[in-house]
Design an enzyme around this catalytic site. Structure first.
Site, PDB file in Angstrom:
ATOM      1  N   ILE A  14     -36.056 -16.168   7.423  1.00 20.58           N
ATOM      2  CA  ILE A  14     -35.836 -17.607   7.212  1.00 20.58           C
ATOM      3  C   ILE A  14     -34.405 -17.965   7.574  1.00 20.58           C
ATOM      4  CG2 ILE A  14     -35.815 -19.484   5.540  1.00 20.58           C
ATOM      5  CD1 ILE A  14     -38.017 -18.168   4.045  1.00 20.58           C
ATOM      6  N   GLY A  15     -33.490 -17.117   7.190  1.00 17.85           N
ATOM      7  CA  GLY A  15     -32.096 -17.388   7.529  1.00 17.85           C
ATOM      8  C   GLY A  15     -31.169 -16.401   6.868  1.00 17.85           C
ATOM      9  N   GLY A  17     -27.395 -15.984   4.863  1.00 13.57           N
ATOM     10  CA  GLY A  17     -26.270 -16.638   4.222  1.00 13.57           C
ATOM     11  C   GLY A  17     -25.049 -15.770   4.411  1.00 13.57           C
ATOM     12  N   SER A  18     -24.045 -16.018   3.584  1.00 15.20           N
ATOM     13  CA  SER A  18     -22.789 -15.290   3.761  1.00 15.20           C
ATOM     14  C   SER A  18     -22.875 -13.847   3.268  1.00 15.20           C
ATOM     15  CB  SER A  18     -21.677 -16.047   3.043  1.00 15.20           C
ATOM     16  OG  SER A  18     -22.178 -16.672   1.887  1.00 15.20           O
ATOM     17  N   TYR A  19     -23.932 -13.480   2.567  1.00 14.80           N
ATOM     18  CA  TYR A  19     -23.976 -12.120   2.040  1.00 14.80           C
ATOM     19  C   TYR A  19     -25.356 -11.478   2.103  1.00 14.80           C
ATOM     20  CZ  TYR A  19     -25.801 -14.772  -1.763  1.00 14.80           C
ATOM     21  OH  TYR A  19     -26.557 -15.639  -2.495  1.00 14.80           O
ATOM     22  N   GLY A  20     -26.270 -12.030   2.854  1.00 13.84           N
ATOM     23  CA  GLY A  20     -27.585 -11.398   2.924  1.00 13.84           C
ATOM     24  C   GLY A  20     -28.571 -12.215   3.715  1.00 13.84           C
ATOM     25  N   LYS A  37     -34.630 -11.914  -0.905  1.00  9.84           N
ATOM     26  CA  LYS A  37     -33.261 -11.978  -0.442  1.00  9.84           C
ATOM     27  C   LYS A  37     -32.722 -10.561  -0.471  1.00  9.84           C
ATOM     28  CE  LYS A  37     -29.445 -15.034  -0.865  1.00  9.84           C
ATOM     29  NZ  LYS A  37     -29.185 -16.393  -1.272  1.00  9.84           N
ATOM     30  N   ASP A 141     -22.245 -22.877  -7.395  1.00  6.11           N
ATOM     31  CA  ASP A 141     -22.350 -23.141  -5.967  1.00  6.11           C
ATOM     32  C   ASP A 141     -23.431 -24.188  -5.707  1.00  6.11           C
ATOM     33  OD1 ASP A 141     -21.567 -22.913  -3.355  1.00  6.11           O
ATOM     34  OD2 ASP A 141     -22.743 -21.103  -2.949  1.00  6.11           O
TER      35      ASP A 141
HETATM   36  P1  ATP Z   1     -24.745 -19.233   1.119  1.00  8.07           P
HETATM   37  O1  ATP Z   1     -24.818 -17.786   1.380  1.00  8.07           O
HETATM   38  O2  ATP Z   1     -23.391 -19.770   1.196  1.00  8.07           O
HETATM   39  O3  ATP Z   1     -25.462 -19.581  -0.158  1.00  8.07           O
HETATM   40  P2  ATP Z   1     -27.019 -20.337   2.401  1.00  8.07           P
HETATM   41  O4  ATP Z   1     -27.406 -20.945   1.109  1.00  8.07           O
HETATM   42  O5  ATP Z   1     -27.236 -21.162   3.616  1.00  8.07           O
HETATM   43  O6  ATP Z   1     -25.532 -19.923   2.325  1.00  8.07           O
HETATM   44  P3  ATP Z   1     -28.885 -18.250   1.786  1.00  8.07           P
HETATM   45  O7  ATP Z   1     -28.829 -18.703   0.390  1.00  8.07           O
HETATM   46  O8  ATP Z   1     -28.732 -16.805   2.026  1.00  8.07           O
HETATM   47  O9  ATP Z   1     -27.797 -18.979   2.632  1.00  8.07           O
HETATM   48  O10 ATP Z   1     -30.241 -18.740   2.428  1.00  8.07           O
HETATM   49  C1  ATP Z   1     -30.599 -18.430   3.764  1.00  8.07           C
HETATM   50  C2  ATP Z   1     -31.739 -19.308   4.208  1.00  8.07           C
HETATM   51  O11 ATP Z   1     -32.903 -19.030   3.437  1.00  8.07           O
HETATM   52  C3  ATP Z   1     -31.463 -20.793   4.051  1.00  8.07           C
HETATM   53  O12 ATP Z   1     -31.957 -21.457   5.198  1.00  8.07           O
HETATM   54  C4  ATP Z   1     -32.276 -21.196   2.848  1.00  8.07           C
HETATM   55  O13 ATP Z   1     -32.734 -22.515   2.945  1.00  8.07           O
HETATM   56  C5  ATP Z   1     -33.433 -20.219   2.887  1.00  8.07           C
HETATM   57  N1  ATP Z   1     -33.965 -19.939   1.545  1.00  8.07           N
HETATM   58  C6  ATP Z   1     -33.312 -19.313   0.527  1.00  8.07           C
HETATM   59  N2  ATP Z   1     -34.081 -19.222  -0.567  1.00  8.07           N
HETATM   60  C7  ATP Z   1     -35.278 -19.789  -0.257  1.00  8.07           C
HETATM   61  C8  ATP Z   1     -36.513 -20.018  -0.983  1.00  8.07           C
HETATM   62  N3  ATP Z   1     -36.674 -19.624  -2.249  1.00  8.07           N
HETATM   63  N4  ATP Z   1     -37.508 -20.653  -0.339  1.00  8.07           N
HETATM   64  C9  ATP Z   1     -37.364 -21.059   0.940  1.00  8.07           C
HETATM   65  N5  ATP Z   1     -36.259 -20.879   1.675  1.00  8.07           N
HETATM   66  C10 ATP Z   1     -35.212 -20.255   1.100  1.00  8.07           C
HETATM   67 MG    MG Z   2     -27.862 -20.537  -0.460  1.00 10.36          MG
HETATM   68 MG    MG Z   3     -26.545 -18.615  -0.769  1.00 14.56          MG
END
Ligand code: ATP
Ligand code: MG
Ligand code: MG
Length: 287
Positions: A14-15, A17-20, A37, A141
């Site tokens: 899905i994507g 983030g800064s740590y996973g 995650k 956050d």
């Molecule tokens: P940060 O690391 O600063 O929090 P972030 O929030 O963009 O940055 P992640 O929290 O790692 O990064 O999320 C990565 C991706 O996964 C994002 O696009 C987020 O919308 C998606 N995502 C995270 N949790 C869920 C979930 N429970 N359901 C659907 N999508 C999710």
């Molecule tokens: Mg996030």
């Molecule tokens: Mg995050």
């Protein structure tokens, strides 16, 4: 028996983030969809690992319809990866939602902003209720990227403290990725993060939903800090009600004492009305 990664099929990324990395997965036994995650804790110190464990334990207890549901965890000790299995929010996050509205040249409907506001206050109320968890759970956050939507556009607060736990150990540069647009004035001046800082972030978020940009923007951190501490922001569009604007203004009060706590915010008359009409709807649906 403990679950393993083999109980799931990875459907895609899905994507990150800064740590996973967050992946969409399917549980094989019932074909249910979740996300997991992947948190790499290989460079974490012993004390950070302990902190991570206690944060995860807290997360498991945090059960509320407006908080992303924690399902389970898997630890791969060989690779030092923690897999956090969570509810899949198919509506994506609010950052993408805002980006989409912006791209379409449209605006967010006031009714939806009240829904986000109401449901987030319910989630924050749960987190800030010290008695229940032995301590207040601070989000730390709160930003559009960490607020999710389900298929009915219900709001789910996600992505708690864990980031902070791991970021703590990683390089300073990493913690400074991006500008902290939602950082409160008291944090800027070195005060510890507290409940009121979550309330400030809520104000920033509601403002951004109205204006499609955060209340304070700048080209660098120093300029941003100055703007935040001044606490001056442009008025939101007159298309939104005064009730909404004054609620946002109260949350964006530089004075921590004057800024409402969650208990005080819950007494806001517009929010109380929203709650009442919601309950009415629920009752009518049941009849
Ligand atoms: P940060 O690391 O600063 O929090 P972030 O929030 O963009 O940055 P992640 O929290 O790692 O990064 O999320 C990565 C991706 O996964 C994002 O696009 C987020 O919308 C998606 N995502 C995270 N949790 C869920 C979930 N429970 N359901 C659907 N999508 C999710
Ligand atoms: Mg996030
Ligand atoms: Mg995050």
């Amino acid at each position: 028996t403990a679950i393993s990664v083999n109980d799931f099929e990875v459907l895609g990324v899905i994507g990150s983030g800064s740590y996973g990395t967050v992946k969409k997965v399917m549980r094989l036994k019932d074909k249910k969809i979740f996300v997991w995650k992947e948190l790499d804790y290989s460079s974490a110190s012993e004390s950070d690992k302990q902190m991570l464990v206690s944060e995860v334990n807290l997360l498991r207890e945090l059960k509320h319809e407006n908080i992303v549901k924690y399902v389970d965890r898997i630890i791969d000790r060989k690779k030092s990866i923690l897999f956090l299995i969570m509810e899949y929010c198919e509506g994506g996050d609010l950052a993408s939602y805002i980006a989409k509205v912006k791209k379409e040249g449209s605006t967010v409907e006031e009714q939806f902003i009240w829904k986000v506001c109401y449901q987030l206050t319910q989630a924050i109320k749960e987190c800030h209720s010290r008695s229940k968890y032995g301590r207040s759970v601070l989000h730390r956050d709160l930003k559009p990227a960490n607020i999710f939507l389900d298929s009915q556009l219900n709001v789910k607060l996600g992505d708690f403290g864990l980031a902070r736990v791991l970021k703590h150990e990683t390089s300073f540069a990493k913690t400074c990725v991006g500008t902290p647009l939602y950082m409160s004035p008291e944090q800027m001046s070195g005060m510890e993060y507290n409940e009121k800082s979550d309330m400030w972030a809520l104000g920033c978020l509601l403002y951004e939903l109205c204006s499609l940009r955060p209340p304070f923007v700048a080209n660098n951190q120093i300029e941003l800090a100055a703007k935040i501490c001044m606490g001056k922001f442009d008025r939101i569009s007159k298309n939104y009600s005064i009730k909404l604007y004054s609620l946002i203004c109260s949350l964006l009060d530089v004075d921590v004492e004057k800024r409402p706590s969650i208990e005080v915010l819950l007494q806001n008359s517009a929010l109380l009305n929203y709650h009442a009409s919601n309950e009415n709807n629920k009752m009518q649906q049941h009849q």
